[in-house]
Scaffold this motif. Structure first.
Motif, PDB file in Angstrom:
ATOM      1  N   SER A 109       0.809  -1.224   0.000  1.00 53.48           N
ATOM      2  CA  SER A 109       0.000   0.000   0.000  1.00 53.48           C
ATOM      3  C   SER A 109       0.838   1.266   0.000  1.00 53.48           C
ATOM      4  N   TYR A 110       2.146   1.150   0.266  1.00 54.52           N
ATOM      5  CA  TYR A 110       2.972   2.354   0.379  1.00 54.52           C
ATOM      6  C   TYR A 110       3.305   2.943  -0.992  1.00 54.52           C
ATOM      7  N   ILE A 111       3.547   2.098  -1.978  1.00 53.99           N
ATOM      8  CA  ILE A 111       3.926   2.550  -3.315  1.00 53.99           C
ATOM      9  C   ILE A 111       2.679   2.671  -4.181  1.00 53.99           C
ATOM     10  N   VAL A 112       2.539   3.815  -4.836  1.00 56.83           N
ATOM     11  CA  VAL A 112       1.356   4.116  -5.648  1.00 56.83           C
ATOM     12  C   VAL A 112       1.702   3.947  -7.129  1.00 56.83           C
ATOM     13  N   PRO A 113       0.913   3.214  -7.902  1.00 54.85           N
ATOM     14  CA  PRO A 113       1.198   3.095  -9.335  1.00 54.85           C
ATOM     15  C   PRO A 113       0.951   4.418 -10.053  1.00 54.85           C
ATOM     16  N   THR A 114       1.732   4.709 -11.084  1.00 51.60           N
ATOM     17  CA  THR A 114       1.551   5.922 -11.881  1.00 51.60           C
ATOM     18  C   THR A 114       1.620   5.578 -13.358  1.00 51.60           C
ATOM     19  N   SER A 115       1.006   6.411 -14.181  1.00 55.38           N
ATOM     20  CA  SER A 115       1.049   6.231 -15.627  1.00 55.38           C
ATOM     21  C   SER A 115       2.279   6.868 -16.248  1.00 55.38           C
ATOM     22  N   PHE A 116       3.066   7.585 -15.466  1.00 54.17           N
ATOM     23  CA  PHE A 116       4.290   8.218 -15.965  1.00 54.17           C
ATOM     24  C   PHE A 116       5.500   7.495 -15.403  1.00 54.17           C
ATOM     25  N   ARG A 117       6.638   7.699 -16.064  1.00 56.07           N
ATOM     26  CA  ARG A 117       7.918   7.228 -15.566  1.00 56.07           C
ATOM     27  C   ARG A 117       8.725   8.432 -15.108  1.00 56.07           C
ATOM     28  N   GLY A 118       9.536   8.255 -14.110  1.00 55.94           N
ATOM     29  CA  GLY A 118      10.276   9.378 -13.559  1.00 55.94           C
ATOM     30  C   GLY A 118       9.603   9.921 -12.315  1.00 55.94           C
ATOM     31  N   ALA A 119      10.011  11.130 -11.919  1.00 51.22           N
ATOM     32  CA  ALA A 119       9.652  11.665 -10.611  1.00 51.22           C
ATOM     33  C   ALA A 119       8.362  12.468 -10.585  1.00 51.22           C
ATOM     34  N   ALA A 120       7.793  12.802 -11.737  1.00 52.33           N
ATOM     35  CA  ALA A 120       6.577  13.618 -11.754  1.00 52.33           C
ATOM     36  C   ALA A 120       5.873  13.444 -13.089  1.00 52.33           C
ATOM     37  N   GLY A 121       4.555  13.666 -13.079  1.00 54.62           N
ATOM     38  CA  GLY A 121       3.778  13.601 -14.297  1.00 54.62           C
ATOM     39  C   GLY A 121       3.434  14.985 -14.813  1.00 54.62           C
ATOM     40  N   ASN A 122       2.828  15.066 -15.991  1.00 58.70           N
ATOM     41  CA  ASN A 122       2.388  16.341 -16.545  1.00 58.70           C
ATOM     42  C   ASN A 122       1.410  17.010 -15.586  1.00 58.70           C
ATOM     43  N   GLY A 123       1.719  18.251 -15.201  1.00 57.63           N
ATOM     44  CA  GLY A 123       0.831  18.984 -14.315  1.00 57.63           C
ATOM     45  C   GLY A 123       0.824  18.474 -12.892  1.00 57.63           C
ATOM     46  N   GLY A 124       1.719  17.559 -12.564  1.00 58.36           N
ATOM     47  CA  GLY A 124       1.764  17.001 -11.217  1.00 58.36           C
ATOM     48  C   GLY A 124       2.448  17.936 -10.234  1.00 58.36           C
ATOM     49  N   THR A 125       2.413  17.542  -8.983  1.00 56.04           N
ATOM     50  CA  THR A 125       3.041  18.328  -7.921  1.00 56.04           C
ATOM     51  C   THR A 125       4.552  18.391  -8.112  1.00 56.04           C
ATOM     52  N   GLN A 126       5.091  19.587  -8.085  1.00 57.59           N
ATOM     53  CA  GLN A 126       6.542  19.767  -8.152  1.00 57.59           C
ATOM     54  C   GLN A 126       7.097  19.652  -6.732  1.00 57.59           C
ATOM     55  N   TRP A 127       7.162  18.431  -6.265  1.00 59.45           N
ATOM     56  CA  TRP A 127       7.420  18.183  -4.842  1.00 59.45           C
ATOM     57  C   TRP A 127       8.811  18.620  -4.402  1.00 59.45           C
ATOM     58  N   TRP A 128       9.729  18.833  -5.323  1.00 59.13           N
ATOM     59  CA  TRP A 128      11.094  19.249  -4.998  1.00 59.13           C
ATOM     60  C   TRP A 128      11.218  20.770  -4.849  1.00 59.13           C
ATOM     61  N   ARG A 129      10.177  21.515  -5.181  1.00 62.58           N
ATOM     62  CA  ARG A 129      10.242  22.970  -5.188  1.00 62.58           C
ATOM     63  C   ARG A 129      10.337  23.549  -3.780  1.00 62.58           C
ATOM     64  N   GLY A 130      11.188  24.559  -3.629  1.00 63.10           N
ATOM     65  CA  GLY A 130      11.211  25.353  -2.408  1.00 63.10           C
ATOM     66  C   GLY A 130      12.191  24.891  -1.359  1.00 63.10           C
ATOM     67  N   TRP A 131      12.319  23.594  -1.165  1.00 57.53           N
ATOM     68  CA  TRP A 131      13.142  23.110  -0.050  1.00 57.53           C
ATOM     69  C   TRP A 131      14.458  22.493  -0.495  1.00 57.53           C
ATOM     70  N   THR A 132      14.593  22.079  -1.782  1.00 60.14           N
ATOM     71  CA  THR A 132      15.862  21.518  -2.233  1.00 60.14           C
ATOM     72  C   THR A 132      16.799  22.642  -2.686  1.00 60.14           C
ATOM     73  N   SER A 133      18.084  22.298  -2.797  1.00 64.77           N
ATOM     74  CA  SER A 133      19.089  23.263  -3.214  1.00 64.77           C
ATOM     75  C   SER A 133      20.134  22.545  -4.054  1.00 64.77           C
ATOM     76  N   TYR A 134      20.729  23.279  -5.002  1.00 68.63           N
ATOM     77  CA  TYR A 134      21.835  22.725  -5.771  1.00 68.63           C
ATOM     78  C   TYR A 134      23.003  23.697  -5.674  1.00 68.63           C
ATOM     79  N   ALA A 135      24.154  23.190  -5.252  1.00 71.54           N
ATOM     80  CA  ALA A 135      25.374  23.997  -5.186  1.00 71.54           C
ATOM     81  C   ALA A 135      26.554  23.058  -5.254  1.00 71.54           C
ATOM     82  N   ARG A 136      27.687  23.576  -5.684  1.00 71.32           N
ATOM     83  CA  ARG A 136      28.895  22.768  -5.765  1.00 71.32           C
ATOM     84  C   ARG A 136      29.968  23.205  -4.784  1.00 71.32           C
ATOM     85  N   ASN A 137      29.731  24.309  -4.117  1.00 66.92           N
ATOM     86  CA  ASN A 137      30.684  24.767  -3.103  1.00 66.92           C
ATOM     87  C   ASN A 137      30.009  25.755  -2.160  1.00 66.92           C
TER      88      ASN A 137
END
Length: 549
Positions: free
Chosen positions: A521-549
């Motif tokens: 019950s924990y894993i939900v099936p999706t019709s898309f592959r990858g981390a998000a679908g068209n118009g889906g929640t951008q769950w990585w927005r706001g709290w993630t960061s990318y930096a190299r130094n």
């Protein structure tokens, strides 16, 4: 005369009976309304609500409303004050209080407004053992000075927006949550909790400090005693002997761990996030590791599930499984696009998106043929595994999915791209035996721009024909074109599918066969592959960061 005596006895008795109906201990009374209600921020994440006692009350219910939201219950108390915690820094809230008694609730008080404190008003050092429960809040910058260990029975609560830095002058500065202790690190998308380097941006490097480790009481597959966690002298604990796969070590939610993975001695380095025998009663979601010198997230046995995971630029494996880990993970992103040197050298010569081992060769308790139960059986769904495209594979490695040493795995609805060696490799005889037992299951995965998608014939076992019915799509498309934006050099990353992207479809939905049986019950099936679908929640927005130094 008898009438007079009777009347003189009855009337007082009746009066006493009527009075008893209003006795404070047994009968109904009109509840007073709490007065003089005040609300004042005591930290960046806490507001204290206070009021004067209401007549006939035995308790009180407190309600809170945020900006533009309705009142909701936040707690009850028998006293005349209440601390409302877990709030956003520098934010205002409204409160009201009602008296209660015997299941009845009185009228609500007038409203009071309070505002939490702002960020960074002071600095505090954390060192040694934390033996009693403690709360960290965003108004203070916390410095991890050497190994910090939360001991059995203690709870470490960390509020939204709190920042903790590893002391770069002390080897092994890190945080370890012991077996029987708990961490409740609950940030928000707007105010994540951040563990990072003490050095300023621009001077930070992978391996600046140790990392975060959690030790639970779930099972591992090494039948030994006194198996120590990785870490500095005096900063390790035994994690063997667990028996409860449902064990609860707390919560990690909206948490970033940056520039960790310090080299302790020789080749021994810490991981950004190490999960030792952690049970599925633990909540892990919305967690990122960034630019660690060793693995981004590593599981040493256990059964904890997780969702919404991001690992950017780990200098070893983005995700590493060993010692019988059997948890489920959904919505997972890993990017390994460049080599980042630490202050004392580089990371691994064998970097992968996922390295899944049954047990590690040479570790006490690991059989020579790797037949160690409970077997490592991780499940990853809706993952994106982005490699470096091209680099020196002899120096840095570069496989997408590496399965070996007696591990099984289930992979579904994912993307594997730009790995200069192979997208999928299976390394040894017993892992091939696991595949033949139907314990290596791959379905609805998109592969593109890899040096090879499968093992060629020879000493390895991940040949294409063994997965002929797995709905694996092989392509030569530019992997960047799959997503709305993929520019790691600028930190511009949007994991939604681009217009016309083939990964917007092709997912397994509903799950069938082995996938359905393992997903639960924990894993939900999706019709898309990858981390998000068209118009889906951008769950990585706001709290993630990318930096190299």
């Amino acid at each position: 005369m008898p009438m007079t005596r009777a009347r003189s006895w009855i009337l007082p008795a009746l009066a006493a009976a009527l009075a008893a109906c209003h006795d404070s201990s047994t009968g109904p009374r009109t509840l007073g309304v709490p007065a003089s209600v005040t609300a004042a921020g005591t930290s960046a994440n806490t507001i204290r609500v206070s009021w004067s006692r209401a007549s006939s009350a035995t308790g009180y219910t407190v309600q809170r409303a945020g900006a533009g939201s309705d009142f909701v219950d936040v707690g009850t108390t028998s006293g005349t004050s209440f601390d409302d915690d877990g709030l956003e820094p520098s934010s205002s809230y409204r409160y009201r209080v009602a008296a209660t008694r015997s299941g009845s609730t009185g009228a609500w008080s007038s409203e009071a407004q309070g505002t939490t404190l702002g960020f960074g008003r002071g600095t505090a050092r954390l060192s040694g053992d934390i033996t009693s429960s403690r709360t960290l809040t965003a108004d203070t910058l916390y410095v991890l000075h050497g190994p910090v260990r939360v001991r059995n029975g203690a709870v470490l609560r960390i509020g939204p927006g709190t920042k903790l830095v590893g002391d770069t002058s002390v080897v092994g500065s890190s945080l370890l949550i012991d077996r029987g202790a708990k961490i409740r690190a609950e940030g928000t998308a707007a105010n994540p909790i951040v563990f990072t380097s003490q050095r300023a941006p621009g001077r930070r490097r992978p391996g600046d400090w140790g990392g975060v480790s959690i030790v639970g009481n779930a099972r591992i597959n090494l039948q030994v005693q006194n198996l120590q966690t990785e870490g500095p002298p005096g900063g390790t604990v035994d994690y063997a002997g667990g028996t409860n796969d449902d064990d609860d070590s707390g919560v990690l939610r909206f948490v970033r761990i940056e520039f960790a993975g310090q080299r302790i001695e020789g080749s021994l380095k810490m991981n950004s996030l190490s999960l030792y025998a952690v049970g599925r009663g633990t909540t892990i979601e919305y967690v990122e590791t960034l630019a660690g010198l060793d693995d981004g997230i590593k599981w040493f046995g256990g059964a904890v599930n997780a969702r919404f995971l991001v690992v950017y630029e780990a200098q070893d494996d983005a995700f590493d499984v060993s010692q019988g880990y059997s948890g489920h993970n959904q919505y997972v992103v890993g990017v390994t696009s460049t080599v980042l040197d630490g202050h004392d050298g580089t990371g691994s010569d064998d970097r992968n998106f996922l390295e899944s081992d049954g047990c590690e060769a040479g570790v006490t308790g690991c059989p020579a043929n790797f037949d160690a139960a409970p077997y490592s059986m991780p499940l990853f769904a809706n993952f994106v595994a982005m490699g470096p495209w091209s680099w020196d594979v002899d120096r840095y490695g570069g496989n997408g999915i590496l399965i070996r040493r007696g591990s099984g795995v289930t992979l579904v609805n994912g993307v594997v791209a730009r790995w200069p060696k192979t997208a999928l490799t299976i390394r040894d005889d017993f892992t091939e035996t696991m595949r033949q037992r139907d314990s290596v299951t791959i379905a609805n995965v998109f592969m593109t721009q890899n040096g090879a998608n499968f093992d060629p014939g020879g000493s390895f076992f991940g040949q294409r024909e063994k997965f002929a019915s797995a709905s694996i799509e092989e392509s030569t498309l530019d992997a960047a074109s799959l997503f709305v934006r993929y520019e790691p050099s600028t930190g511009n990353l949007d994991w939604g599918p681009a217009g016309g992207s083939p990964i917007a479809t092709g997912g397994m939905n509903p799950f069938t066969g082995r996938i359905a049986a393992r997903a639960g019950s924990y894993i939900v099936p999706t019709s898309f592959r990858g981390a998000a679908g068209n118009g889906g929640t951008q769950w990585w927005r706001g709290w993630t960061s990318y930096a190299r130094n």
